[in-house]
Design a protein around this motif. Structure first.
Motif, short mmCIF file in Angstrom:
data_model
loop_
_atom_site.label_atom_id
_atom_site.label_comp_id
_atom_site.label_asym_id
_atom_site.label_seq_id
_atom_site.Cartn_x
_atom_site.Cartn_y
_atom_site.Cartn_z
N PRO A 1 45.90 -46.46 49.36
CA PRO A 1 45.71 -45.78 50.63
C PRO A 1 45.90 -44.27 50.54
CG PRO A 1 47.06 -47.75 50.92
CD PRO A 1 46.93 -47.51 49.45
N THR A 2 46.78 -43.79 49.65
CA THR A 2 47.05 -42.36 49.58
C THR A 2 45.98 -41.63 48.78
OG1 THR A 2 48.32 -42.48 47.53
CG2 THR A 2 49.51 -42.90 49.58
N THR B 1 45.42 -44.09 55.57
CA THR B 1 45.63 -45.46 55.11
C THR B 1 44.61 -46.36 55.78
OG1 THR B 1 47.12 -46.30 56.82
CG2 THR B 1 48.09 -44.93 55.08
N SER C 1 53.37 -44.72 54.89
CA SER C 1 53.17 -43.29 54.72
C SER C 1 54.42 -42.50 55.08
CB SER C 1 51.99 -42.82 55.57
OG SER C 1 51.84 -41.42 55.51
#
Length: 300
Positions: A19-20, A264, A271
């Motif tokens: 996601p990052t 994300t 996060s």
């Protein structure tokens, strides 16, 4: 640890970090003094992609864009799903001015609120298509009757009593409270075709039916999230985690834009943990990726 186990371990790490690694977009929660919530966004990649071409935030001002012009959004009622705009060319009780009219793009995700009232001003009785011979309805004479709301005369009288409009010295008979509040199949009020000089619009009497100076002038537009008008569950989850809903990629896939610029595919709870001291610097992330790729080559 065996190579196979190593590959599984690093695969799990890469899935956690995935996601990052998505390209981040900075979606804002405010545009000037206006709060922004789904389906609206501060720019491309934010909010719902269906609304992004029509509602923009530029120079801290939220604006609706249609083929007839740019209109300032004065308020958004998220509970009632209604957006309010002003038309700078509209005549009100404070100002009378010529206008070309107002229209919505036929494919825009908006419709007119039932509370809208549109009054066409200074229309040509002899040439405007809103006036038709009485004979069309079986009367058999040439008396001109406006095809307007029959109960709109009091509204016209009150508007024509406003000083800027009364100064034009035009008869009340040239005013028409336009019946098709959806502005016809093209969603457009073309004053040049209608042979009218201007128009006035308001969406509320503001509790003072006989005082046109207190009316709320502008246009109210309704919007829906979908055919069933259900708020997207993924977006609700994103917002509960202090994120902003957005989209990315060729297929406008959902993303949750989190504080710190991380996107994300779910929510921002991970996060938040990532941003509290565990997020590596860009060069550190690059080194980890090099190590990972080298290890994959070695394992293979």
């Amino acid at each position: 640890m065996k190579p196979k186990c190593l590959s599984i371990t690093f695969l799990c790490i890469s899935l956690i970090l995935l996601p990052t690694l998505i390209s981040s977009q900075s979606c804002q929660r405010m545009c000037g003094n206006q709060h922004l919530k789904y389906p609206f966004g501060s720019g491309p990649g934010c909010g719902d992609p269906r609304f992004q071409p029509y509602v923009t935030c530029s120079q801290e001002k939220l604006t609706l864009i249609t083929h007839t012009g740019f209109y300032t959004i004065t308020n958004i009622d998220y509970n009632s799903q209604v957006l309010y705009i002003t038309d700078p060319s509209m005549s009100t009780c404070s100002c009378a001015q010529p206008s070309k009219g107002f229209g919505l793009d036929w494919n825009a995700p908006f419709s007119f609120h039932d509370g809208n009232v549109f009054a066409l001003l200074d229309c040509s009785i002899t040439s405007s298509p809103i006036y038709k011979p009485d004979g069309l309805y079986g009367g058999g004479n040439s008396t001109l009757v406006p095809l307007c709301d029959s109960e709109g005369a009091p509204i016209c009288s009150l508007l024509y009593s406003c000083r800027p409009i009364s100064a034009l010295n035009i008869p009340i008979s040239t005013c028409c409270v336009y019946t098709p509040v959806d502005l016809g199949p093209s969603f457009e009020m073309d004053l040049q075709k209608l042979k009218c000089t201007s128009y006035s619009g308001f969406y509320s009497y503001n509790g003072q039916d006989s005082n046109p100076q207190s009316w709320k002038y502008g246009v109210a537009l309704k919007y829906k999230f979908s055919i069933n008008n259900d708020y997207p569950g993924a977006c609700a989850d994103c917002e509960r985690s202090n994120g902003v809903c957005g989209y990315t990629g060729d297929y406008n896939s959902f993303i949750c834009n989190c504080p710190g610029g991380v996107n994300t595919t779910g929510n921002c709870f991970f996060s938040a943990y990532w941003n509290n001291g565990l997020r590596p610097l860009p060069w550190q992330t690059g080194i980890w990726l090099i190590y990972y790729l080298a290890l994959m080559v070695w394992i293979s």
